[in-house]
Design a protein around this motif. Structure first.
Motif, mmCIF file in Angstrom:
data_model
loop_
_atom_site.group_PDB
_atom_site.id
_atom_site.type_symbol
_atom_site.label_atom_id
_atom_site.label_comp_id
_atom_site.label_asym_id
_atom_site.label_seq_id
_atom_site.Cartn_x
_atom_site.Cartn_y
_atom_site.Cartn_z
ATOM 1 N N SER A 411 -6.168 9.245 6.499
ATOM 2 C CA SER A 411 -7.074 9.927 5.579
ATOM 3 C C SER A 411 -7.891 8.955 4.744
ATOM 4 O O SER A 411 -9.021 9.242 4.377
ATOM 5 N N GLY A 412 -7.316 7.816 4.403
ATOM 6 C CA GLY A 412 -8.014 6.830 3.604
ATOM 7 C C GLY A 412 -8.269 7.269 2.183
ATOM 8 O O GLY A 412 -9.166 6.760 1.522
ATOM 9 N N SER A 413 -7.516 8.238 1.672
ATOM 10 C CA SER A 413 -7.807 8.687 0.317
ATOM 11 C C SER A 413 -6.557 8.752 -0.549
ATOM 12 O O SER A 413 -5.469 9.048 -0.063
ATOM 13 N N THR A 414 -6.762 8.443 -1.838
ATOM 14 C CA THR A 414 -5.681 8.540 -2.804
ATOM 15 C C THR A 414 -5.220 9.981 -2.953
ATOM 16 O O THR A 414 -4.044 10.255 -3.145
ATOM 17 N N PHE A 415 -6.177 10.921 -2.822
ATOM 18 C CA PHE A 415 -5.844 12.335 -2.955
ATOM 19 C C PHE A 415 -4.757 12.731 -1.972
ATOM 20 O O PHE A 415 -3.787 13.402 -2.321
ATOM 21 N N ALA B 132 8.564 7.438 -8.783
ATOM 22 C CA ALA B 132 7.673 6.642 -9.632
ATOM 23 C C ALA B 132 7.037 5.528 -8.818
ATOM 24 O O ALA B 132 5.841 5.230 -8.967
ATOM 25 N N GLY B 133 7.817 4.912 -7.953
ATOM 26 C CA GLY B 133 7.284 3.855 -7.105
ATOM 27 C C GLY B 133 6.169 4.382 -6.221
ATOM 28 O O GLY B 133 5.120 3.750 -6.078
ATOM 29 N N PHE B 134 6.378 5.585 -5.674
ATOM 30 C CA PHE B 134 5.353 6.130 -4.785
ATOM 31 C C PHE B 134 4.097 6.496 -5.565
ATOM 32 O O PHE B 134 2.978 6.279 -5.089
ATOM 33 N N LEU B 135 4.293 7.036 -6.775
ATOM 34 C CA LEU B 135 3.141 7.398 -7.603
ATOM 35 C C LEU B 135 2.317 6.155 -7.929
ATOM 36 O O LEU B 135 1.083 6.146 -7.802
ATOM 37 N N ALA B 136 3.004 5.086 -8.330
ATOM 38 C CA ALA B 136 2.308 3.839 -8.651
ATOM 39 C C ALA B 136 1.574 3.328 -7.420
ATOM 40 O O ALA B 136 0.417 2.900 -7.484
ATOM 41 N N PHE B 137 2.233 3.410 -6.276
ATOM 42 C CA PHE B 137 1.622 2.961 -5.020
ATOM 43 C C PHE B 137 0.344 3.738 -4.726
ATOM 44 O O PHE B 137 -0.695 3.164 -4.403
ATOM 45 N N LEU B 139 -1.602 5.412 -6.783
ATOM 46 C CA LEU B 139 -2.691 5.235 -7.742
ATOM 47 C C LEU B 139 -3.262 3.823 -7.714
ATOM 48 O O LEU B 139 -4.440 3.621 -7.990
ATOM 49 N N LEU B 140 -2.406 2.831 -7.409
ATOM 50 C CA LEU B 140 -2.848 1.450 -7.521
ATOM 51 C C LEU B 140 -3.270 0.844 -6.192
ATOM 52 O O LEU B 140 -3.717 -0.302 -6.144
ATOM 53 N N LEU B 141 -3.114 1.631 -5.100
ATOM 54 C CA LEU B 141 -3.323 1.042 -3.779
ATOM 55 C C LEU B 141 -4.684 0.386 -3.628
ATOM 56 O O LEU B 141 -4.795 -0.735 -3.133
ATOM 57 N N ASN B 142 -5.737 1.088 -4.110
ATOM 58 C CA ASN B 142 -7.068 0.538 -3.898
ATOM 59 C C ASN B 142 -7.336 -0.686 -4.767
ATOM 60 O O ASN B 142 -8.192 -1.498 -4.445
ATOM 61 N N VAL B 143 -6.612 -0.798 -5.889
ATOM 62 C CA VAL B 143 -6.791 -1.969 -6.755
ATOM 63 C C VAL B 143 -5.969 -3.137 -6.223
ATOM 64 O O VAL B 143 -6.478 -4.243 -6.017
ATOM 65 N N LEU B 144 -4.687 -2.879 -6.005
ATOM 66 C CA LEU B 144 -3.794 -3.960 -5.598
ATOM 67 C C LEU B 144 -4.019 -4.376 -4.155
ATOM 68 O O LEU B 144 -3.781 -5.528 -3.792
ATOM 69 N N LEU B 192 -6.535 -0.497 6.311
ATOM 70 C CA LEU B 192 -5.715 -0.571 5.103
ATOM 71 C C LEU B 192 -6.496 -1.411 4.097
ATOM 72 O O LEU B 192 -7.144 -2.381 4.475
ATOM 73 N N PRO B 193 -6.446 -1.038 2.824
ATOM 74 C CA PRO B 193 -7.278 -1.755 1.841
ATOM 75 C C PRO B 193 -6.756 -3.176 1.594
ATOM 76 O O PRO B 193 -5.547 -3.393 1.580
ATOM 77 N N SER B 194 -7.691 -4.122 1.434
ATOM 78 C CA SER B 194 -7.233 -5.487 1.154
ATOM 79 C C SER B 194 -7.103 -5.729 -0.346
ATOM 80 O O SER B 194 -6.307 -6.557 -0.774
ATOM 81 N N GLY B 195 -7.889 -4.983 -1.177
ATOM 82 C CA GLY B 195 -7.706 -5.050 -2.624
ATOM 83 C C GLY B 195 -7.876 -6.444 -3.205
ATOM 84 O O GLY B 195 -8.736 -7.204 -2.789
ATOM 85 N N LEU B 196 -7.046 -6.766 -4.203
ATOM 86 C CA LEU B 196 -7.109 -8.033 -4.938
ATOM 87 C C LEU B 196 -7.160 -9.238 -4.018
ATOM 88 O O LEU B 196 -7.928 -10.175 -4.220
ATOM 89 N N LEU B 197 -6.284 -9.197 -2.991
ATOM 90 C CA LEU B 197 -6.165 -10.365 -2.136
ATOM 91 C C LEU B 197 -7.373 -10.523 -1.237
ATOM 92 O O LEU B 197 -7.578 -11.560 -0.636
ATOM 93 N N GLY B 198 -8.207 -9.459 -1.154
ATOM 94 C CA GLY B 198 -9.376 -9.518 -0.294
ATOM 95 C C GLY B 198 -10.328 -10.634 -0.683
ATOM 96 O O GLY B 198 -10.954 -11.246 0.172
#
Lengths: 501, 201
Positions: A411-415, B132-137, B139-144, B192-198
């Motif tokens: 999906s590529g989405s946070t949602f 909580a770990g999954f929630l953080a993951f 929300l933060l996936l695109n940043v981290l 998969l997003p590369s984020g910070l390390l990108g």
């Protein structure tokens, strides 16, 4: 004979190096996940679902077949060695199988299970090759009322006949149906239940729900109990991993009887392999009591052979029903149906005409998967048990990461990740309160078919409800449904009456 | 599905006690299920009532089936509520059955452990860390980015389930997430997003 020619073409495609590799990878993955504690074959297929989108459809489904059957082999290995069935269909194998292992006959028990699964699966696949095209022809002129009856049959059978509590089974079904109606209505174009959230216009993704309910929710459930429940010990399987001639002759009739019981259950939407494995076990016990020296209770080889053969025979013919009718009978088959839909393929009567290459390659790969699994499991089953050395925290942490990866990759989405978490928590709650999950999956996958066929039937008959019993096939389906309800009620009363052994 | 485990306790050891002694809610947490069914049905009902149906839709329209589902959901919610109020779940303590393969010593240890009364059936510490770990993951996936985010998720779940080797867990998580990145992003072409390390690489 046309079937044989088609099957030969299928073998030609399935035996290409790439596809052969996918069969073997699928068998390895399926067995591994099946062996791991608390994880069954439906979780193996759920975790794999998102990853197959990187493959072409033929490769993906060939791999699915390997995973599906491999999970069943792995489930029974753990049922025998550890008394922990990964899936309800392996429960019947724990009774005599685990007793055999305790009596020092673990390798022979594993061999009995592997050969039984092989025989059941092989015969099941042969039946599918000859029966499925005929079934597809027969169902080619099914109209909306026939499909409505089939969907209704699947709903009632999985939520009431199989489930322990009819109330909880129906709850699960209603949640599944409710999830399926979210999104833009295909018939009228009305926007339904999205409340303006654009991510919901296409509905809730089947991949997300599958991974959430069958994998992430399962991990949460395990996390909630893993430090509190006592763990069973694994019995080491040492000795000759094959059967003596006498043992083989002892088990052979049970394998064949089990297969015979398992075959018809693949086309009856009664929740998959759980029922036939228990029926096969019960029959063997009845027969055993009449023998001069009853073996049951002491590790009877027949008490293990029959349910193993029945389980895989059902799984084999269930694939036939899925391909030719588009009718899934278990959670795992529902996931396969979801996977077909993701590729834009519609299993059902037209499948054999529209994509014969894929269908026949898939059917051929069943046979290859059976042989590969027999090789992987007959001598090496004790090696698979070494997977238990992985510490539990790392095992479940790794599975959680795979859940996240699968859903994000499709999906590529946070949602969708947040949706995964929310539905995963729902799955955890359902597991916690003993609600069966198969009706939810089947309700969600068949919900759209149920609704459109109902509306089409009513629209074409000017709102006359008589259309649902118009024609011999719907009437036959409803009769069969009533019959199976009666049989299940009688069976329940009987099983409470004979809790003597 | 696999909800039925064959190890039903043959002789519960911990004293369950009468439900009243442990509060009315004890053994009645299944009411959550009834509440959920009612809430879900309400969501469907509100959706049905506020739905904008396009003109010319054939009857039965898009509201028909959802309405049936919502009504059935309300009935089931009521039945579940009655069920849990009348028959609360007994406090089940994990014990071995006579069938299980256990030495006397193991059996005694398990029975001793089973008499420890937990306040809740579920281990909320473990579930809490995992969620909580999954929630953080999420929300933060695109940043981290995938590698750091997935390693964080791995660490939280492993910690919740009881691993206490913090540094080792973190490196194992990084190893796994990097391996997945290489195999699925670079190898199979999933994104998969590369984020910070990108920026670094």
């Amino acid at each position: 004979m046309e079937s044989i020619m088609n099957l030969m073409d299928g073998f030609g495609s399935a035996l290409s190096p790439m596809n052969l590799l996918w069969v073997i990878v699928g068998c390895l993955l399926g067995t591994a996940v099946g062996v791991l504690p608390g994880l069954g074959s439906s979780m193996a297929v759920a975790l794999l679902l998102p990853m197959t989108f990187a493959l072409d459809p033929t490769g993906a489904f060939i791999m699915f077949a390997g995973v599906y059957f491999g999970g069943l082999f792995g489930d029974s290995t753990m049922a025998i060695l550890m008394n922990t069935p990964g899936q309800a269909s392996a429960i019947a194998s724990t009774f005599e199988g685990h007793r055999m292992a305790k009596a020092g006959r673990a390798p022979q028990a594993l061999a009995t299970a592997a050969i039984g699964a092989f025989i059941g699966g092989m015969i099941g696949s042969i039946v599918v090759v000859f029966l499925a095209p005929a079934l597809a022809d027969f169902s080619a002129n099914f109209g909306p009322q026939e499909f409505f009856a089939l969907a209704l049959f699947a709903f009632v059978a999985t939520s009431s006949v199989v489930a322990d509590s009819i109330l909880k089974g129906l709850c699960s079904l209603i949640i599944g149906l409710g999830i399926a109606v979210v999104g833009i209505d295909q018939t009228s174009g009305a926007e339904r239940f999205s409340f303006g959230v654009p991510q919901l216009f296409d509905g809730i993704s089947l991949v997300t729900v599958t991974v959430a309910i069958l994998a992430l929710g399962e991990v949460f459930h395990i996390a909630s109990r893993v430090r509190r429940d006592p763990t069973n010990r694994v019995i080491q399987a040492k000795g000759r991993p094959f059967l003596s001639g006498r043992e083989f002759r002892e088990a052979l009739p049970a394998w064949l009887r089990g297969t015979g019981i398992g075959l018809p259950f693949g086309v009856i939407p009664a929740g998959g392999a759980d029922v036939p494995t228990f029926v096969a076990y019960g029959l063997e016990r009845q027969l055993d009591r009449r023998r001069r020296k009853p073996q049951f209770g002491k590790g009877a080889i027949r008490g293990l052979a029959a349910p193993e053969a029945a389980g895989n025979a059902t799984t084999g013919t269930a694939m036939g029903a899925l391909l030719s009718l588009g009718l899934p009978i278990s959670a795992t088959a529902a996931i396969m149906l979801a996977a077909f839909e993701q590729y834009g393929l519609q299993p059902g009567p037209l499948m054999f005409d529209r994509s014969p290459d894929l269908v026949w390659a898939l059917l051929a790969s069943f046979f290859i998967a059976m042989i590969v699994l027999l090789i992987l499991n007959l001598p090496f089953a004790p090696l698979w048990a070494k997977l238990l050395a992985i510490p539990r925290p790392y095992l479940y942490a790794g599975i959680t990461v795979f859940c996240g990866m699968g859903v994000y990759a499709t999906s590529g989405s946070t949602f969708d990740l947040l949706m995964l978490l929310g539905i995963g928590l729902l799955g955890f709650a359902l597991r916690r309160f003993g609600v069966p999950l198969a009706p939810l999956m089947i309700g969600m996958v068949l919900g759209p078919l149920f609704e459109t066929s109902m509306r089409d039937a009513l629209a074409s008959s000017n709102q006359s409800y008589g259309v649902f019993v118009d024609g011999p096939i719907p009437v036959a389906i409803y009769t069969l449904l009533a019959l199976s309800l009666v049989i299940s009620i009688v069976g329940r009363v009987r099983s409470t009456a004979r809790k003597d052994t | 599905m696999s909800q039925s485990q064959p190890t039903a306790p043959s002789h519960p050891v911990g004293d369950a006690g009468p439900a009243t002694a442990r509060g009315w809610w004890h053994g009645r947490s299944g009411l959550f299920l009834a509440a959920f069914m009612a809430a879900f049905s309400t969501y469907l009902l509100v959706g049905v009532l506020t739905m904008a149906v396009p003109d010319g839709a054939d009857a039965p329209g898009p509201q028909f089936v959802p309405l049936i589902i919502a009504v059935a959901g309300y009935i089931l919610a009521a039945l579940l509520a009655v069920h849990y109020i009348r028959t609360p779940e007994p406090a089940v303590t994990p014990t071995f059955t006579a069938e299980d393969d256990a030495t006397d010593e193991e059996r005694r240890a398990a029975e001793a452990a089973a008499t420890v009364q937990y306040r809740t059936f579920s281990d909320w510490y473990a579930v809490g860390w995992s969620v909580a770990g999954f929630l953080a993951f999420a929300l933060l996936l695109n940043v981290l980015g995938w590698i750091l985010g997935a390693a964080l998720l791995f660490w939280c779940v492993a910690h919740g389930i009881g691993s206490r080797r913090h540094l080792f867990d973190a490196s194992l998580g990084l190893l796994l997430s990097s391996f997945i990145y290489l195999a699925f992003d670079v190898g199979l072409g999933l994104s998969l997003p590369s984020g910070l390390l990108g920026g670094v690489f």
